[in-house]
Design a protein around this motif. Sequence first.
Motif, mmCIF file in Angstrom:
data_model
loop_
_atom_site.group_PDB
_atom_site.id
_atom_site.type_symbol
_atom_site.label_atom_id
_atom_site.label_comp_id
_atom_site.label_asym_id
_atom_site.label_seq_id
_atom_site.Cartn_x
_atom_site.Cartn_y
_atom_site.Cartn_z
ATOM 1 N N GLY A 1 0.822 -1.210 0.000
ATOM 2 C CA GLY A 1 0.000 0.000 0.000
ATOM 3 C C GLY A 1 0.849 1.250 0.000
ATOM 4 O O GLY A 1 0.597 2.203 0.738
ATOM 5 N N ARG A 2 1.864 1.286 -0.838
ATOM 6 C CA ARG A 2 2.849 2.371 -0.821
ATOM 7 C C ARG A 2 2.921 3.069 -2.181
ATOM 8 O O ARG A 2 2.441 2.564 -3.193
ATOM 9 N N ILE A 3 3.549 4.248 -2.167
ATOM 10 C CA ILE A 3 3.788 4.987 -3.394
ATOM 11 C C ILE A 3 4.934 4.322 -4.149
ATOM 12 O O ILE A 3 6.014 4.107 -3.598
ATOM 13 N N LYS A 4 4.694 4.008 -5.403
ATOM 14 C CA LYS A 4 5.704 3.331 -6.207
ATOM 15 C C LYS A 4 6.433 4.282 -7.137
ATOM 16 O O LYS A 4 7.644 4.179 -7.328
ATOM 17 N N GLU A 5 5.704 5.232 -7.719
ATOM 18 C CA GLU A 5 6.319 6.135 -8.691
ATOM 19 C C GLU A 5 5.659 7.508 -8.625
ATOM 20 O O GLU A 5 4.456 7.622 -8.383
ATOM 21 N N VAL A 6 6.480 8.547 -8.827
ATOM 22 C CA VAL A 6 5.978 9.920 -8.865
ATOM 23 C C VAL A 6 6.552 10.601 -10.103
ATOM 24 O O VAL A 6 7.771 10.604 -10.311
ATOM 25 N N VAL A 7 5.669 11.168 -10.912
ATOM 26 C CA VAL A 7 6.077 11.893 -12.117
ATOM 27 C C VAL A 7 5.637 13.346 -11.982
ATOM 28 O O VAL A 7 4.481 13.612 -11.603
ATOM 29 N N LEU A 8 6.548 14.290 -12.259
ATOM 30 C CA LEU A 8 6.221 15.716 -12.268
ATOM 31 C C LEU A 8 5.745 16.081 -13.671
ATOM 32 O O LEU A 8 6.513 16.016 -14.637
ATOM 33 N N LYS A 9 4.486 16.472 -13.793
ATOM 34 C CA LYS A 9 3.848 16.640 -15.095
ATOM 35 C C LYS A 9 4.420 17.812 -15.902
ATOM 36 O O LYS A 9 4.427 17.772 -17.133
ATOM 37 N N LYS A 10 4.889 18.858 -15.207
ATOM 38 C CA LYS A 10 5.314 20.072 -15.914
ATOM 39 C C LYS A 10 6.820 20.154 -16.126
ATOM 40 O O LYS A 10 7.342 21.223 -16.482
ATOM 41 N N HIS A 11 7.509 19.035 -15.906
ATOM 42 C CA HIS A 11 8.966 19.043 -16.061
ATOM 43 C C HIS A 11 9.411 17.840 -16.881
ATOM 44 O O HIS A 11 8.760 16.789 -16.872
ATOM 45 N N LYS A 12 10.530 18.003 -17.572
ATOM 46 C CA LYS A 12 11.151 16.945 -18.357
ATOM 47 C C LYS A 12 12.579 16.740 -17.875
ATOM 48 O O LYS A 12 13.195 17.637 -17.294
ATOM 49 N N ASP A 13 13.114 15.544 -18.123
ATOM 50 C CA ASP A 13 14.528 15.346 -17.828
ATOM 51 C C ASP A 13 15.361 15.863 -18.996
ATOM 52 O O ASP A 13 14.818 16.412 -19.963
ATOM 53 N N TYR A 14 16.669 15.716 -18.907
ATOM 54 C CA TYR A 14 17.550 16.310 -19.916
ATOM 55 C C TYR A 14 17.411 15.656 -21.287
ATOM 56 O O TYR A 14 17.859 16.225 -22.303
ATOM 57 N N LEU A 15 16.765 14.493 -21.348
ATOM 58 C CA LEU A 15 16.538 13.814 -22.619
ATOM 59 C C LEU A 15 15.160 14.131 -23.201
ATOM 60 O O LEU A 15 14.807 13.654 -24.287
ATOM 61 N N GLY A 16 14.389 14.927 -22.483
ATOM 62 C CA GLY A 16 13.059 15.280 -22.945
ATOM 63 C C GLY A 16 11.979 14.313 -22.517
ATOM 64 O O GLY A 16 10.820 14.441 -22.937
ATOM 65 N N ASN A 17 12.299 13.354 -21.671
ATOM 66 C CA ASN A 17 11.326 12.388 -21.169
ATOM 67 C C ASN A 17 10.623 12.939 -19.932
ATOM 68 O O ASN A 17 11.140 13.843 -19.274
ATOM 69 N N PRO A 18 9.434 12.398 -19.582
ATOM 70 C CA PRO A 18 8.775 12.830 -18.344
ATOM 71 C C PRO A 18 9.715 12.678 -17.145
ATOM 72 O O PRO A 18 10.452 11.695 -17.045
#
Length: 609
Positions: A105-122
């Motif tokens: 019952g834990r958080i597995k993944e968190v994605v920041l919707k308004k930011h990209k990494d240096y490769l342009g991926n979420p």
Amino acid sequence: MDRNQFIGLILMFALLAVYFTWFAPEPPAPELLTTQEEPIAETVAEATSSDTANITSTLPAISDSAQATLNTQKYGDFAFAASGTASTKTIENDELILTLTNQGGRIKEVVLKKHKDYLGNPLVLVDGSKSKSDLIVDHNGKKVNLSDLTFVPNITKIGGDTTQISYVLSNGSFSIIQKYLLPAKGFEVAYSIESKNLNTVLNPTDVNYNWNHAINRAENNLEDGRYNSNVRYYLENGDYDELAERSNEFEDETLGELVKWVSFKQKFFTAAIIANSSFRSGYVSQTVDFGDTTSVKNLSMQMLIPYSDFANGFGARYYFGSNNYDILKKVAPEFEENLDMGWGPLPLVNKYLIIPIFHFLERFFTNYGIIILIIVVVIRIILAPLTWKSHMSMAKMRAMKPELDEIKAKHDGDMQKAQQEQMKLYQQVGINPVSGCIPMLLQMPILFSLFFFFPNAVELRQQSFLWAHDLSTYDSVLRLPFEIPFYGDHVSLFTLLMTLSTILYTWSNSQITTVQGPMKTLQYMMPIMFLFVLNSYASGLTFYYFVSNMVTFGQTMLFRKIIDEDKIHALLQENKKKNSNKKKSKFQQRLEDAMKANQEAQKKSKKKK
């Protein structure tokens, strides 16, 4: 091994080969499980996941009853939840996408919707393949990790815009419920643990909350990312501290006091947990895996939740977001420390001057290069009175240059006498020789605070201007075929322009100042040093310094036209007549006494030699 032992081993292997070829018994039917095979099942259960995959591919399947026995031995009264199919649920708001798993019952993944990494991926702030949190309880003297157990999920809406997801672990006689509340906006996730009748199954000892987190590489400059990532924490008594940020060695710290929050800070983003009450104590650590170029640093926390809080209701908040000062300062006490703003008085300058101006201009301009240019103008206007005073002091010194040259010629070779005469002249004409330095010193906190603000401003991240594709890192206009020590393997054009403008400004000032000798040459060394130091710094910073140099140069030209040095010289001469019989000030007297004492000491030293 001697020859006899070797021959004995060969014979033994030969006998075994003959036995298994002609005399081995028939294998049992696959659907039957004999009692002799149970130890094998136990071995499989205790193996690692990779070993288990290899072993189980060649061994008979474990029966449900045998598995149930193993689960009971390992998890006791929690064995009913030890088996189940893993599944995930996804909830999101304007800023975050949260993926939660029923395994624990834990958080597995968190994605920041308004930011990209240096490769342009979420931008994945919490990666399920590299990050895991655990809740470990004491059941009948055994440590049971609740993250190994299967919870039942339930998603509901609260108030129309807040999403609640509950994970329930219950067998009818006791229950544990973990709740996550995600509002429609923001970077915070409320977290709570509710329970029923836990005293019947748990020993009343503190519960371990562990979180191991490998920071995903989000920026192109991996080394810079490692230098700006670490574990930070805040104690209930008001003390804030952190592990060494720029260290790539193993660092750890035992926290023996009540802990309010712990964060995994990287250059532009932070993942943290903030307890509503406090963790009883804890342990934090960090290290770098240099063989893994997809991760920045491996961070870890092991916190103790008081059993009374766990049994009666534990509450906390997660923060998954950017290191924006206006956001951080509202999360928890001292939480804004996750944004590096300098040391000493520099954070005050950033908090109450630079950041308010920056965020005010963001309301009207979307181009951050333009915002930086306007900040230069605003800062120069604020500093204009100090700059004017400094120029007036320099103008007075230039006006007195003929008299100073006469004193030097009169006492050629005797620096002590020349300095005494100069100090006497300064007193008579009303010049304070350090008055020109004081305004410059008062400007230094602003210049140094910007040195921290621009490289760490998440607002500049991946914002382009002119040839710079990202104002939060260096602008490379030429990649060198080799690396120059202390410089790098690229050419930053903004840094080059900053250096050239500084040299131009220095040369312009040297034409009208009284600086002579080695100091006149040394003043050109500082720009050259900064060429090496700032070549890999944020282009937003070097662009600011370049524009500031040009504005300062224009300001200087304007002041020179306004200031009438002939009038200043005439005024100084009048002061000289008025003050010819004036008594020396206490400062002047102390200065002359110090000079005389130094002169006497030098004479005695010469006599001894």
